[in-house]
Scaffold this motif. Sequence first.
Motif, PDB file in Angstrom:
ATOM      1  N   PRO A 163      80.082  35.233  63.268  1.00  0.00           N
ATOM      2  CA  PRO A 163      81.092  36.333  63.449  1.00  0.00           C
ATOM      3  C   PRO A 163      81.707  36.627  61.999  1.00  0.00           C
ATOM      4  O   PRO A 163      81.934  37.686  61.876  1.00  0.00           O
ATOM      5  CB  PRO A 163      81.900  35.711  64.563  1.00  0.00           C
ATOM      6  CG  PRO A 163      81.312  34.870  65.335  1.00  0.00           C
ATOM      7  CD  PRO A 163      80.444  34.139  64.464  1.00  0.00           C
ATOM      8  N   ALA A 164      81.875  35.517  61.382  1.00  0.00           N
ATOM      9  CA  ALA A 164      82.759  35.658  59.948  1.00  0.00           C
ATOM     10  C   ALA A 164      81.753  36.396  59.189  1.00  0.00           C
ATOM     11  O   ALA A 164      81.806  37.467  58.488  1.00  0.00           O
ATOM     12  CB  ALA A 164      83.059  34.530  59.594  1.00  0.00           C
ATOM     13  N   ILE A 165      80.363  36.121  59.281  1.00  0.00           N
ATOM     14  CA  ILE A 165      79.448  36.725  58.151  1.00  0.00           C
ATOM     15  C   ILE A 165      79.098  37.956  58.678  1.00  0.00           C
ATOM     16  O   ILE A 165      78.931  38.845  57.978  1.00  0.00           O
ATOM     17  CB  ILE A 165      77.962  35.880  58.253  1.00  0.00           C
ATOM     18  CG1 ILE A 165      78.194  34.378  57.428  1.00  0.00           C
ATOM     19  CG2 ILE A 165      77.048  36.463  57.683  1.00  0.00           C
ATOM     20  CD1 ILE A 165      77.199  33.387  57.610  1.00  0.00           C
ATOM     21  N   GLY A 166      79.078  38.105  60.108  1.00  0.00           N
ATOM     22  CA  GLY A 166      78.868  39.476  60.707  1.00  0.00           C
ATOM     23  C   GLY A 166      79.873  40.456  60.179  1.00  0.00           C
ATOM     24  O   GLY A 166      79.532  41.669  59.678  1.00  0.00           O
ATOM     25  N   GLY A 167      81.101  40.083  60.240  1.00  0.00           N
ATOM     26  CA  GLY A 167      82.042  40.916  59.833  1.00  0.00           C
ATOM     27  C   GLY A 167      82.275  41.249  58.499  1.00  0.00           C
ATOM     28  O   GLY A 167      82.468  42.615  58.071  1.00  0.00           O
ATOM     29  N   VAL A 168      81.807  40.388  57.687  1.00  0.00           N
ATOM     30  CA  VAL A 168      81.834  40.676  56.210  1.00  0.00           C
ATOM     31  C   VAL A 168      80.484  41.435  55.868  1.00  0.00           C
ATOM     32  O   VAL A 168      80.563  42.577  55.135  1.00  0.00           O
ATOM     33  CB  VAL A 168      81.438  39.426  55.373  1.00  0.00           C
ATOM     34  CG1 VAL A 168      81.167  39.571  53.976  1.00  0.00           C
ATOM     35  CG2 VAL A 168      82.751  38.368  55.416  1.00  0.00           C
ATOM     36  N   LEU A 169      79.257  41.285  56.371  1.00  0.00           N
ATOM     37  CA  LEU A 169      78.263  41.981  56.245  1.00  0.00           C
ATOM     38  C   LEU A 169      78.443  43.522  56.572  1.00  0.00           C
ATOM     39  O   LEU A 169      78.103  44.348  55.973  1.00  0.00           O
ATOM     40  CB  LEU A 169      76.963  41.622  56.879  1.00  0.00           C
ATOM     41  CG  LEU A 169      76.599  40.095  56.459  1.00  0.00           C
ATOM     42  CD1 LEU A 169      75.249  39.611  57.541  1.00  0.00           C
ATOM     43  CD2 LEU A 169      75.860  40.253  55.143  1.00  0.00           C
ATOM     44  N   VAL A 170      79.135  43.709  57.612  1.00  0.00           N
ATOM     45  CA  VAL A 170      79.531  45.096  58.129  1.00  0.00           C
ATOM     46  C   VAL A 170      80.267  45.953  57.263  1.00  0.00           C
ATOM     47  O   VAL A 170      80.258  47.024  56.939  1.00  0.00           O
ATOM     48  CB  VAL A 170      80.068  45.238  59.803  1.00  0.00           C
ATOM     49  CG1 VAL A 170      80.322  46.360  60.039  1.00  0.00           C
ATOM     50  CG2 VAL A 170      79.061  44.641  60.658  1.00  0.00           C
ATOM     51  N   ALA A 171      81.111  45.090  56.788  1.00  0.00           N
ATOM     52  CA  ALA A 171      82.027  45.748  55.838  1.00  0.00           C
ATOM     53  C   ALA A 171      81.833  46.046  54.351  1.00  0.00           C
ATOM     54  O   ALA A 171      82.122  46.638  53.686  1.00  0.00           O
ATOM     55  CB  ALA A 171      83.452  44.764  55.734  1.00  0.00           C
ATOM     56  N   THR A 172      80.791  45.222  54.125  1.00  0.00           N
ATOM     57  CA  THR A 172      80.152  45.437  52.842  1.00  0.00           C
ATOM     58  C   THR A 172      78.568  46.045  52.835  1.00  0.00           C
ATOM     59  O   THR A 172      78.719  47.166  52.474  1.00  0.00           O
ATOM     60  CB  THR A 172      80.141  44.062  52.209  1.00  0.00           C
ATOM     61  OG1 THR A 172      79.400  42.829  52.786  1.00  0.00           O
ATOM     62  CG2 THR A 172      81.455  43.383  51.894  1.00  0.00           C
TER      63      THR A 172
END
Length: 491
Positions: free
Chosen positions: A148-157
């Motif tokens: 989830p953390a990686i998912g949130g970062v990837l979506v935001a970047t």
Amino acid sequence: MKKTNRPLVLASVMLAMFIGAVEATIVSTAMPSISAELGGFSKYSWVFSAYLLMSTVTVLLYGKLSDIFGRKPIFAVGIILFLIGSLLCGLATSMDQLILFRFVQGIGAGAVLPIATTIVGDIYTNEERAKIQGYLSSVWGISAVTGPAIGGVLVATVGWEYVFWVNIPLGILALLGVLFFLVEPVNHKKPAIDFAGAALLTLALSMFLYWLVEGGVGFSWASIQSFLLFGGAAAIFTLFVFVERKAEDPMMPFSIWRNKSILFANLVSLFTGIILIGVTSYLPAYVTGVMEQSATIAGFTLTAMSIGWPIAAFFSGKLLLKIGYFQTSLLGGVSLVIGTVLFVLMQASFGPWWAAMSSFFIGVGMGLTSTAFIVSIQSAVSYEQRGSATASNIFMRNLGSTIGAALLGSVLNVTLLNYFRSTGEDLTLNSVNELLTEKSRAALSPETISVLQEGLELGSQNVYGLTAVFALISLLLIFGLPRKRGLKSDG
């Protein structure tokens, strides 16, 4: 004679489990952003349903094929199809394309989890299995913590496409590790593949799923189309049961279901599958749309479940050796009830910490029960049936998730439509897309935001109310498990 390199095979299997963990959490976290960009909130549940349908339908066939041809070739086919599907999902330019490519991804996913789990059952003894399956579930959960953390970062970047593409390098490593380091016994069994059973089950589940997803939305529950779909699914499934009883080597050998450990473990897994998909599918939309938090925070609330899962799985292996399957499973069932009740009580004002706490209890329940069930089932059958028996449990959990994605999606959609009509606002299901990001919310009036949030909150409460009912059913079914203490050797 060359021997299996158990540490390297175990590491490869853990990577395969990581793919499953990432799939379950990253995609859920990214869905609000995907829906906002591609549109089609009315098809939101189909992104999950398409994947779950194919993985559910194929898991039994893969389990049977692995008993006939060995684990390696079937594992390889599944991983390759899964990675092709992951690549295509990231290239999708519409919600319809994404759903189509999720079908491809699901066909491959049907092999990954059951074959990986079966491989561990093959290369470790009964006593070792309790500990190793606990570690395996722990790694599944620990890797999911980063999802989830990686998912949130990837979506935001870099963009939501990378939540699918992150699977590719790890999948390749897992495939190479199993191909090079796993040594299997030679199987001289004459192939007898149950194509008729696979085709009938696919058709029955497809009709049933479509009925659940579109009922009350695309057509009335009381319509002729509704009766035809449900009646057709029931008739074809009845035919499937008849064909399986006559088949030389059935895709679903009903004989293994006479064992109480397998029967009740699989029934409980059906309902825990519904609970799991209810949390992972709709919690991010609630956190971003109703609580007005970012995708990263939404990911954090799911991460809590992924923390509870490995902790519980680690202790589940130890508990199995000391107190047995029943009491370990019972503890898991109680935790699932607590988690779902907390979700029912949740309000937007409680904030993401409440959602995270609720998710944690769900994770503990899943960690305790899933590990206990796999070890129990693999101990109850021989090598020749282990692939089918392991697949039967994963099939039931996947079936639960398939039914849950459709049923809970339908409940949410119907609740939203009824609420919008009652307010007199000119809103559709796709209007919810505008609620899922801060940028799109800024273009809405306060009145519209209020109506959308109230509708989504009401729909979410109905979804979580149903998951609480299923958690209670799971707890009651656990009392059907044998009251055995400790584990016996394979001999």
